[in-house]
Scaffold this active site. Structure first.
Site, PDB file in Angstrom:
ATOM      1  N   ASP A 102     -31.627  17.762 -17.267  1.00 62.30           N
ATOM      2  CA  ASP A 102     -31.700  18.027 -18.710  1.00 62.30           C
ATOM      3  C   ASP A 102     -32.502  16.890 -19.352  1.00 62.30           C
ATOM      4  OD1 ASP A 102     -30.896  19.451 -21.062  1.00 62.30           O
ATOM      5  OD2 ASP A 102     -29.284  18.045 -21.382  1.00 62.30           O
ATOM      6  N   PHE A 116     -27.799  26.480 -23.716  1.00 57.31           N
ATOM      7  CA  PHE A 116     -26.698  25.979 -22.909  1.00 57.31           C
ATOM      8  C   PHE A 116     -26.293  27.054 -21.911  1.00 57.31           C
ATOM      9  CE2 PHE A 116     -22.611  24.530 -21.540  1.00 57.31           C
ATOM     10  CZ  PHE A 116     -22.841  23.165 -21.414  1.00 57.31           C
ATOM     11  N   GLU A 158     -28.528  18.278  -7.196  1.00 55.83           N
ATOM     12  CA  GLU A 158     -27.978  18.280  -8.552  1.00 55.83           C
ATOM     13  C   GLU A 158     -28.031  19.696  -9.117  1.00 55.83           C
ATOM     14  OE1 GLU A 158     -26.143  17.235 -10.670  1.00 55.83           O
ATOM     15  OE2 GLU A 158     -27.031  15.903 -12.169  1.00 55.83           O
ATOM     16  N   ASP A 159     -27.160  19.978 -10.073  1.00 51.41           N
ATOM     17  CA  ASP A 159     -27.161  21.324 -10.673  1.00 51.41           C
ATOM     18  C   ASP A 159     -28.343  21.528 -11.610  1.00 51.41           C
ATOM     19  OD1 ASP A 159     -26.130  19.530 -12.560  1.00 51.41           O
ATOM     20  OD2 ASP A 159     -24.307  20.668 -12.979  1.00 51.41           O
ATOM     21  N   ARG A 162     -17.519  27.750 -13.977  1.00 52.90           N
ATOM     22  CA  ARG A 162     -18.300  27.355 -12.792  1.00 52.90           C
ATOM     23  C   ARG A 162     -18.341  28.474 -11.761  1.00 52.90           C
ATOM     24  NH1 ARG A 162     -19.144  21.791 -13.293  1.00 52.90           N
ATOM     25  NH2 ARG A 162     -17.429  20.568 -14.111  1.00 52.90           N
ATOM     26  N   LYS A 173     -34.512  21.881 -17.282  1.00 52.05           N
ATOM     27  CA  LYS A 173     -34.826  22.135 -18.702  1.00 52.05           C
ATOM     28  C   LYS A 173     -35.852  21.101 -19.143  1.00 52.05           C
ATOM     29  CE  LYS A 173     -30.322  23.339 -20.512  1.00 52.05           C
ATOM     30  NZ  LYS A 173     -29.263  22.867 -21.428  1.00 52.05           N
ATOM     31  N   LYS A 177     -19.345  17.618 -10.481  1.00 49.56           N
ATOM     32  CA  LYS A 177     -18.843  18.784  -9.780  1.00 49.56           C
ATOM     33  C   LYS A 177     -19.866  19.921  -9.804  1.00 49.56           C
ATOM     34  CE  LYS A 177     -14.259  17.541 -11.355  1.00 49.56           C
ATOM     35  NZ  LYS A 177     -13.313  17.698 -12.479  1.00 49.56           N
ATOM     36  N   GLY A 178     -20.835  19.804 -10.707  1.00 53.15           N
ATOM     37  CA  GLY A 178     -21.736  20.924 -10.998  1.00 53.15           C
ATOM     38  C   GLY A 178     -22.532  21.444  -9.811  1.00 53.15           C
ATOM     39  N   ASP A 226     -20.714  24.253 -16.014  1.00 51.10           N
ATOM     40  CA  ASP A 226     -19.503  24.478 -16.792  1.00 51.10           C
ATOM     41  C   ASP A 226     -19.705  24.275 -18.290  1.00 51.10           C
ATOM     42  OD1 ASP A 226     -19.811  21.562 -16.581  1.00 51.10           O
ATOM     43  OD2 ASP A 226     -17.832  21.480 -17.508  1.00 51.10           O
TER      44      ASP A 226
HETATM   45  P1  IMP Z   1     -29.091  14.714 -17.895  1.00 50.53           P
HETATM   46  O1  IMP Z   1     -28.770  13.293 -17.606  1.00 50.53           O
HETATM   47  O2  IMP Z   1     -29.223  14.952 -19.381  1.00 50.53           O
HETATM   48  O3  IMP Z   1     -30.290  15.234 -17.142  1.00 50.53           O
HETATM   49  O4  IMP Z   1     -27.780  15.465 -17.528  1.00 50.53           O
HETATM   50  C1  IMP Z   1     -27.660  16.445 -16.621  1.00 50.53           C
HETATM   51  C2  IMP Z   1     -26.210  16.911 -16.624  1.00 50.53           C
HETATM   52  O5  IMP Z   1     -25.871  17.486 -17.885  1.00 50.53           O
HETATM   53  C3  IMP Z   1     -26.039  18.000 -15.604  1.00 50.53           C
HETATM   54  O6  IMP Z   1     -25.639  17.480 -14.368  1.00 50.53           O
HETATM   55  C4  IMP Z   1     -24.976  18.868 -16.234  1.00 50.53           C
HETATM   56  O7  IMP Z   1     -23.704  18.402 -15.860  1.00 50.53           O
HETATM   57  C5  IMP Z   1     -25.128  18.673 -17.717  1.00 50.53           C
HETATM   58  N1  IMP Z   1     -25.867  19.786 -18.349  1.00 50.53           N
HETATM   59  C6  IMP Z   1     -27.102  19.749 -18.885  1.00 50.53           C
HETATM   60  N2  IMP Z   1     -27.476  20.932 -19.390  1.00 50.53           N
HETATM   61  C7  IMP Z   1     -26.449  21.776 -19.146  1.00 50.53           C
HETATM   62  C8  IMP Z   1     -26.226  23.181 -19.416  1.00 50.53           C
HETATM   63  O8  IMP Z   1     -27.056  23.906 -19.990  1.00 50.53           O
HETATM   64  N3  IMP Z   1     -25.031  23.682 -18.999  1.00 50.53           N
HETATM   65  C9  IMP Z   1     -24.091  22.933 -18.362  1.00 50.53           C
HETATM   66  N4  IMP Z   1     -24.243  21.631 -18.093  1.00 50.53           N
HETATM   67  C10 IMP Z   1     -25.423  21.049 -18.480  1.00 50.53           C
HETATM   68 MG    MG Z   2     -23.408  17.379 -13.777  1.00 46.72          MG
END
Ligand code: IMP
Ligand code: MG
Length: 178
Positions: A101, A150, A97-98, A163, A129, A41-42, A157
């Site tokens: 990470d 975070f 994508e939002d 959000r 990040k 949803k992000g 969220d």
């Molecule tokens: P990844 O697979 O670790 O890159 O995951 C990315 C997902 O983790 C994003 O789509 C977010 O939903 C969540 N996420 C990562 N960092 C944050 C943050 O700082 N705040 C909120 N959601 C985050």
């Molecule tokens: Mg997400």
């Protein structure tokens, strides 16, 4: 309980970032049709702003996924909770994508969508990040780099909330080290 500690990125900075990405995408895809895939949803808030800055014919689709990182094999798996409505074979796909990470979600999703034979796949992320990467992944379009904190707001969220905040803020969690 959690506490909002400070504003990290203002709505004005976000608007500039969206403008810049929209222009770049419009240039790069000139004369092409795009299937824009928003990751629920992000990405919903960013997606709504971004597509109105893209000056190319496009259709919109959505996916919802969750990912699992397997450290023993240095990769991950993605579970599809909601799949696309459209067939993307032969299409130019732009995933929105939002935040990137660990990079696991996007690496797995790109692999999954490549198997459906699109003409191309690119990823556009509002935030990044890079210090948290577990796998080697880089988005094709990146909005704003953020430190290892975070963050919430502008679609992001904590436990489903925040959000709707127009600015991106840092969230402090109880038991945290700050
Ligand atoms: P990844 O697979 O670790 O890159 O995951 C990315 C997902 O983790 C994003 O789509 C977010 O939903 C969540 N996420 C990562 N960092 C944050 C943050 O700082 N705040 C909120 N959601 C985050
Ligand atoms: Mg997400």
């Amino acid at each position: 309980m959690e506490r909002i500690s400070k504003t990290l990125i203002s709505r004005e900075e976000i608007a500039e970032m969206v403008d810049r990405l929209g222009k770049q995408i419009s240039e790069d895809y000139k004369g092409k049709d795009i299937v824009v895939v928003g990751i629920l949803k992000g990405a919903a808030v960013f997606l709504a702003d971004l597509i109105r800055k893209i000056d190319c014919p496009l259709i919109l689709d959505f996916m919802q996924v969750s990912s699992y990182y397997n450290s023993t094999v240095s990769s991950g798996n993605v579970q599809i909770r909601k799949d696309l409505d459209y067939d993307i074979s032969g299409k130019h796909v732009l995933i929105v994508e939002d935040i990137i990470d660990s990079g696991v979600t996007m690496q797995c999703l790109k692999r999954e969508l490549f198997a459906r034979n699109p003409e191309s796949i690119k990823v556009c992320a509002a935030f990044d990040k890079p210090s948290r990467r577990k796998v080697d992944f880089k988005a094709d379009y990146t909005g704003i780099e953020v430190p290892d904190e975070f963050i919430i707001g502008y679609g992001l969220d904590y436990a489903g909330r925040y959000r709707n905040l127009p600015d991106v803020c840092v969230l402090e969690l109880d038991g945290g080290d700050k």
